[in-house]
Design an enzyme around this catalytic site. Structure first.
Site, PDB file in Angstrom:
ATOM      1  CG  ASP A 103      35.645  78.097  93.618  1.00  0.00           C
ATOM      2  OD1 ASP A 103      35.899  79.162  93.038  1.00  0.00           O
ATOM      3  OD2 ASP A 103      34.503  77.756  93.983  1.00  0.00           O
TER       4      ASP A 103
HETATM    5  N1  URA Z   1      31.249  77.159  90.484  1.00  0.00           N
HETATM    6  C1  URA Z   1      31.789  77.130  91.722  1.00  0.00           C
HETATM    7  O1  URA Z   1      31.102  77.335  92.714  1.00  0.00           O
HETATM    8  N2  URA Z   1      33.098  76.861  91.826  1.00  0.00           N
HETATM    9  C2  URA Z   1      33.889  76.589  90.778  1.00  0.00           C
HETATM   10  O2  URA Z   1      35.077  76.335  90.949  1.00  0.00           O
HETATM   11  C3  URA Z   1      33.314  76.615  89.494  1.00  0.00           C
HETATM   12  C4  URA Z   1      31.988  76.904  89.372  1.00  0.00           C
END
Ligand code: URA
Length: 233
Positions: A103
């Site tokens: 993310d």
């Molecule tokens: N899980 C999440 O919530 N975000 C990420 O970036 C990776 C795994």
């Protein structure tokens, strides 16, 4: 040793057909000598020039980045900075792409490669490669939450996750190892366990640790690390 036309097409310099044309016109040199036959075999350390310009040869590359928050895991984005902006020129020339996603606000280990097979295996859900995250969160991870994670957390939308391992590191700090890669998975799993995630960093993929790579930095994996990565897939 590889054919000259193959090397040039893989390097994105020209098609095999164009290579033959350029060679006929005497525009290709190998180690300073004109080469007229596009089928000529060329040594991997040879210096190839096309019309006086040195050719950057394509080689298989696997590198890791310690992604910083604020960058989206995408090759293009109209509104945000992308992880591609953090790649050194040589990696861009080698046409690496991210194998998987983090993310925008997540930090940590991101693999890049130009090896299609490795890319496919790293992102395929079938690989079930374990990925470990360091998590800071509100609330407490109880023994009950650890058990629920082991049995398969049920997300708020009713999806049941595969078994995951959570280790509580102290007040508001944990690690979690998951073998899937659903959208916002760790955040949603912690939310389902009553703990809002405030910080997330991926610290390991399979046996490959992030180690002490500085934020926003990139390093190439050596052959041993690449083999080990393949072996966990
Ligand atoms: N899980 C999440 O919530 N975000 C990420 O970036 C990776 C795994």
């Amino acid at each position: 040793m590889e054919r000259l036309d193959k090397i040039l097409s893989e390097a994105g310099v020209c098609s095999r057909k164009d290579c033959a044309r350029l060679a006929r016109r005497g525009l290709i040199t190998v180690n300073g000598l004109e080469v007229r036959d596009p089928a000529d075999k060329v040594d991997e350390n040879a210096v190839i020039e096309v019309d006086g310009e040195p050719v950057a040869r394509r080689r298989e590359v696997v590198c890791i980045m310690n992604k910083s928050a604020g960058f989206v895991t995408s090759t293009e984005d109209d509104r945000s900075r992308t992880v591609m902006e953090l790649l050194p020129d040589e990696m861009l020339r080698q046409k690496v792409v991210p194998a998987g996603r983090l993310d925008k606000d997540t930090e940590g280990l991101l693999v890049f490669t130009n090896n299609g097979d490795l890319l496919h295996r790293l992102i395929s859900p079938k690989s079930e490669i374990p990925k470990t995250y360091y998590v800071e969160h509100e609330g407490r991870i109880t023994d009950e939450a650890v058990r629920k994670a082991e049995q398969g957390v049920v997300l708020k939308d009713g999806t049941t996750c595969k078994s995951a391992r959570i280790e509580c590191l102290g007040e508001g700090k944990s690690t979690i190892t998951i073998t899937e890669g659903m959208y916002h998975q760790v955040k949603r799993m912690f939310a389902a366990l009553g703990c809002h995630v405030t910080y997330l960093r991926r610290i390991q993929i399979g046996k490959l640790p992030l180690g002490d790579l500085e934020p926003s930095k990139v390093r190439e994996l050596n052959q041993e690390e690449i083999t080990s990565l393949f072996n966990t897939l």
